[in-house]
Motif scaffolding. Structure first.
Motif, PDB file in Angstrom:
ATOM      1  N   VAL B  13       0.474  -6.117  -6.006  1.00 51.70           N
ATOM      2  CA  VAL B  13       0.103  -7.179  -5.374  1.00 51.70           C
ATOM      3  C   VAL B  13      -1.490  -7.117  -5.247  1.00 51.70           C
ATOM      4  CG1 VAL B  13       1.986  -7.072  -3.592  1.00 51.70           C
ATOM      5  CG2 VAL B  13      -0.224  -5.601  -2.907  1.00 51.70           C
ATOM      6  N   SER B  14      -1.869  -8.270  -4.943  1.00 53.03           N
ATOM      7  CA  SER B  14      -3.580  -8.469  -4.918  1.00 53.03           C
ATOM      8  C   SER B  14      -4.082  -7.783  -3.732  1.00 53.03           C
ATOM      9  CB  SER B  14      -3.765  -9.914  -5.282  1.00 53.03           C
ATOM     10  OG  SER B  14      -3.444 -10.098  -6.359  1.00 53.03           O
ATOM     11  N   GLY B  16      -5.380  -8.134   0.044  1.00 54.00           N
ATOM     12  CA  GLY B  16      -5.139  -9.204   1.004  1.00 54.00           C
ATOM     13  C   GLY B  16      -3.783  -9.798   0.980  1.00 54.00           C
ATOM     14  N   ALA B  17      -2.920  -9.549  -0.084  1.00 54.48           N
ATOM     15  CA  ALA B  17      -1.591 -10.430  -0.178  1.00 54.48           C
ATOM     16  C   ALA B  17      -0.764  -9.669   0.844  1.00 54.48           C
ATOM     17  CB  ALA B  17      -1.236 -10.494  -1.565  1.00 54.48           C
ATOM     18  N   LEU B  18       0.635 -10.260   0.821  1.00 52.87           N
ATOM     19  CA  LEU B  18       1.838  -9.745   1.436  1.00 52.87           C
ATOM     20  C   LEU B  18       2.259  -8.776   0.790  1.00 52.87           C
ATOM     21  CD1 LEU B  18       3.946  -9.945   3.955  1.00 52.87           C
ATOM     22  CD2 LEU B  18       4.849 -11.243   2.500  1.00 52.87           C
ATOM     23  N   VAL B  19       2.592  -7.472   1.476  1.00 50.96           N
ATOM     24  CA  VAL B  19       3.484  -6.504   0.944  1.00 50.96           C
ATOM     25  C   VAL B  19       4.911  -6.475   1.424  1.00 50.96           C
ATOM     26  CG1 VAL B  19       3.685  -3.763   0.630  1.00 50.96           C
ATOM     27  CG2 VAL B  19       1.493  -5.040   0.638  1.00 50.96           C
ATOM     28  N   LEU B  20       5.612  -6.487   0.479  1.00 50.75           N
ATOM     29  CA  LEU B  20       7.218  -6.463   0.644  1.00 50.75           C
ATOM     30  C   LEU B  20       8.018  -5.275  -0.092  1.00 50.75           C
ATOM     31  CD1 LEU B  20       9.740  -7.269   2.288  1.00 50.75           C
ATOM     32  CD2 LEU B  20       9.866  -9.354   0.353  1.00 50.75           C
ATOM     33  N   LEU B  21       8.411  -4.460   0.517  1.00 53.29           N
ATOM     34  CA  LEU B  21       9.004  -3.344  -0.131  1.00 53.29           C
ATOM     35  C   LEU B  21      10.442  -3.383   0.424  1.00 53.29           C
ATOM     36  CD1 LEU B  21       6.498  -0.350  -0.389  1.00 53.29           C
ATOM     37  CD2 LEU B  21       6.760  -2.380  -2.141  1.00 53.29           C
ATOM     38  N   ARG B  22      11.429  -3.439  -0.614  1.00 49.73           N
ATOM     39  CA  ARG B  22      12.849  -3.617  -0.262  1.00 49.73           C
ATOM     40  C   ARG B  22      13.798  -2.397  -0.152  1.00 49.73           C
ATOM     41  NH1 ARG B  22      13.808  -9.324  -0.600  1.00 49.73           N
ATOM     42  NH2 ARG B  22      12.224 -10.432  -1.620  1.00 49.73           N
ATOM     43  N   MET B  83      -6.716  -1.861  -0.761  1.00 53.65           N
ATOM     44  CA  MET B  83      -6.506  -1.091  -1.877  1.00 53.65           C
ATOM     45  C   MET B  83      -6.048   0.509  -1.497  1.00 53.65           C
ATOM     46  SD  MET B  83      -7.560  -2.507  -4.237  1.00 53.65           S
ATOM     47  CE  MET B  83      -8.224  -1.491  -5.591  1.00 53.65           C
ATOM     48  N   SER B  84      -6.334   0.875  -0.390  1.00 54.03           N
ATOM     49  CA  SER B  84      -5.687   2.228   0.388  1.00 54.03           C
ATOM     50  C   SER B  84      -4.322   2.301   0.520  1.00 54.03           C
ATOM     51  CB  SER B  84      -6.615   2.679   1.221  1.00 54.03           C
ATOM     52  OG  SER B  84      -6.237   1.847   2.456  1.00 54.03           O
ATOM     53  N   ASP B  85      -3.652   1.344   0.208  1.00 49.93           N
ATOM     54  CA  ASP B  85      -2.279   1.225   0.524  1.00 49.93           C
ATOM     55  C   ASP B  85      -1.609   1.759  -1.096  1.00 49.93           C
ATOM     56  OD1 ASP B  85      -2.462  -1.885   2.644  1.00 49.93           O
ATOM     57  OD2 ASP B  85      -2.374   0.422   2.959  1.00 49.93           O
ATOM     58  N   ALA B  86      -2.298   1.758  -1.930  1.00 45.77           N
ATOM     59  CA  ALA B  86      -1.553   2.186  -3.200  1.00 45.77           C
ATOM     60  C   ALA B  86      -1.129   3.381  -3.096  1.00 45.77           C
ATOM     61  CB  ALA B  86      -2.742   2.003  -4.332  1.00 45.77           C
ATOM     62  N   ALA B  87       0.185   3.578  -3.313  1.00 45.25           N
ATOM     63  CA  ALA B  87       0.903   4.732  -3.136  1.00 45.25           C
ATOM     64  C   ALA B  87       2.324   4.666  -3.455  1.00 45.25           C
ATOM     65  CB  ALA B  87       0.747   5.377  -1.634  1.00 45.25           C
ATOM     66  N   GLU B  88       3.025   5.806  -3.520  1.00 42.47           N
ATOM     67  CA  GLU B  88       4.603   5.806  -3.477  1.00 42.47           C
ATOM     68  C   GLU B  88       5.038   5.669  -2.326  1.00 42.47           C
ATOM     69  OE1 GLU B  88       6.188   8.083  -6.513  1.00 42.47           O
ATOM     70  OE2 GLU B  88       7.767   6.691  -6.713  1.00 42.47           O
ATOM     71  N   VAL B 112      -2.216  -2.110  -6.130  1.00 40.92           N
ATOM     72  CA  VAL B 112      -3.082  -3.131  -5.453  1.00 40.92           C
ATOM     73  C   VAL B 112      -4.054  -3.593  -6.390  1.00 40.92           C
ATOM     74  CG1 VAL B 112      -4.149  -3.727  -3.173  1.00 40.92           C
ATOM     75  CG2 VAL B 112      -2.383  -2.216  -2.908  1.00 40.92           C
ATOM     76  N   LYS B 113      -4.179  -4.763  -6.489  1.00 37.34           N
ATOM     77  CA  LYS B 113      -5.304  -5.252  -7.532  1.00 37.34           C
ATOM     78  C   LYS B 113      -6.252  -5.725  -6.804  1.00 37.34           C
ATOM     79  CE  LYS B 113      -2.117  -7.987  -9.246  1.00 37.34           C
ATOM     80  NZ  LYS B 113      -1.273  -8.831  -9.926  1.00 37.34           N
ATOM     81  N   ALA B 114      -7.516  -5.610  -7.170  1.00 37.51           N
ATOM     82  CA  ALA B 114      -8.532  -5.986  -6.681  1.00 37.51           C
ATOM     83  C   ALA B 114      -8.853  -7.463  -6.906  1.00 37.51           C
ATOM     84  CB  ALA B 114     -10.027  -5.065  -7.090  1.00 37.51           C
TER      85      ALA B 114
END
Lengths: 114, 114
Positions: B13-14, B16-22, B83-88, B112-114
């Protein structure tokens, strides 16, 4: 509280050697879990203890693996003899029954068997 | 027996965009459901949990998840990615009559892309 403490953080050994991984759970927790994480297989539960007693070891890959919990504050996972396919990150986690099985993980031991 | 399926091993995701993990689960009893996050070279840590109270669960770092029994789903969302949300991220289920095991999904790596 210091959290779940695992040692060593990194272990490099040669095939055929004995490896012992150590875990100190959070004080007062009554469940302890050992997991293995690899890229291919993800996070696998190896064994878990309740009040120092092994409850389910169905995830232990083979007889080369053994785990003990001699008291409430210490557990070991031993691999003897080690093989290259045992290379993985091994996690220990602990939980308290009354907290609805929220697990607290250690930082892991990265094992490389050459 | 309980199981967990996470749709998508990688999500990008970019900022600022919505994160949705299913996450979809299978359980023969009312489950406890969890989302855990793993940052590089660290153990898993709890983001949030569902334990049969409110169906919309709020966790740390702005994440939330909604339990939908009819869909057997427990999707994780965050309105605005950082950006700090990048993880597993791992979805997990426990509470089966088979013991105190927690079954973890295969994990979804969030980029998470800048």
């Amino acid at each position: 509280d210091a959290g779940v403490i695992q040692s060593p953080r990194h272990e490099v050994t040669e095939m055929g050697q004995e490896v012992t991984l150590r875990c100190k759970p959070i004080s007062g927790h009554d469940y302890l879990f050992w997991y293995r994480q690899t890229m291919m297989r993800g996070l696998e539960l190896l064994i878990y203890f309740n009040n120092n007693v092994p409850i389910d070891d169905s995830g232990m890959p083979e007889d080369r693996f053994s785990a003990k919990m001699p008291n409430a504050s210490f557990s070991t996972l031993k691999i003897q003899p080690s093989e290259p396919r045992d290379s993985a990150v091994y996690f220990c986690a602990s939980s308290l029954y009354l907290t609805e099985n929220i697990q607290y993980f250690g930082a892991g031991t990265r094992l490389s068997v050459l | 027996a309980q199981s967990v399926t996470q749709l998508g091993s990688h999500v990008s995701v970019s900022e600022g965009a919505l994160v949705l993990l299913r996450c979809n689960y299978s359980s023969s009893v009312p489950p406890y459901l969890f989302w855990y996050v793993q940052y590089p070279n660290q153990g898993l840590q709890l983001l949030l949990k569902y334990t049969s109270a409110a169906t919309l669960v709020k966790g740390i770092n702005g994440f939330e998840a909604e339990f939908k029994k009819s869909e057997t789903s427990f999707h994780l969302t965050k309105p605005s990615a950082h950006m700090s949300d990048a993880a597993e991220y791992f979805c997990a289920v426990s509470g089966d009559t088979g013991g105190f095991k927690t079954i973890f999904g295969a994990g979804t790596r969030l980029f998470v892309k800048a």
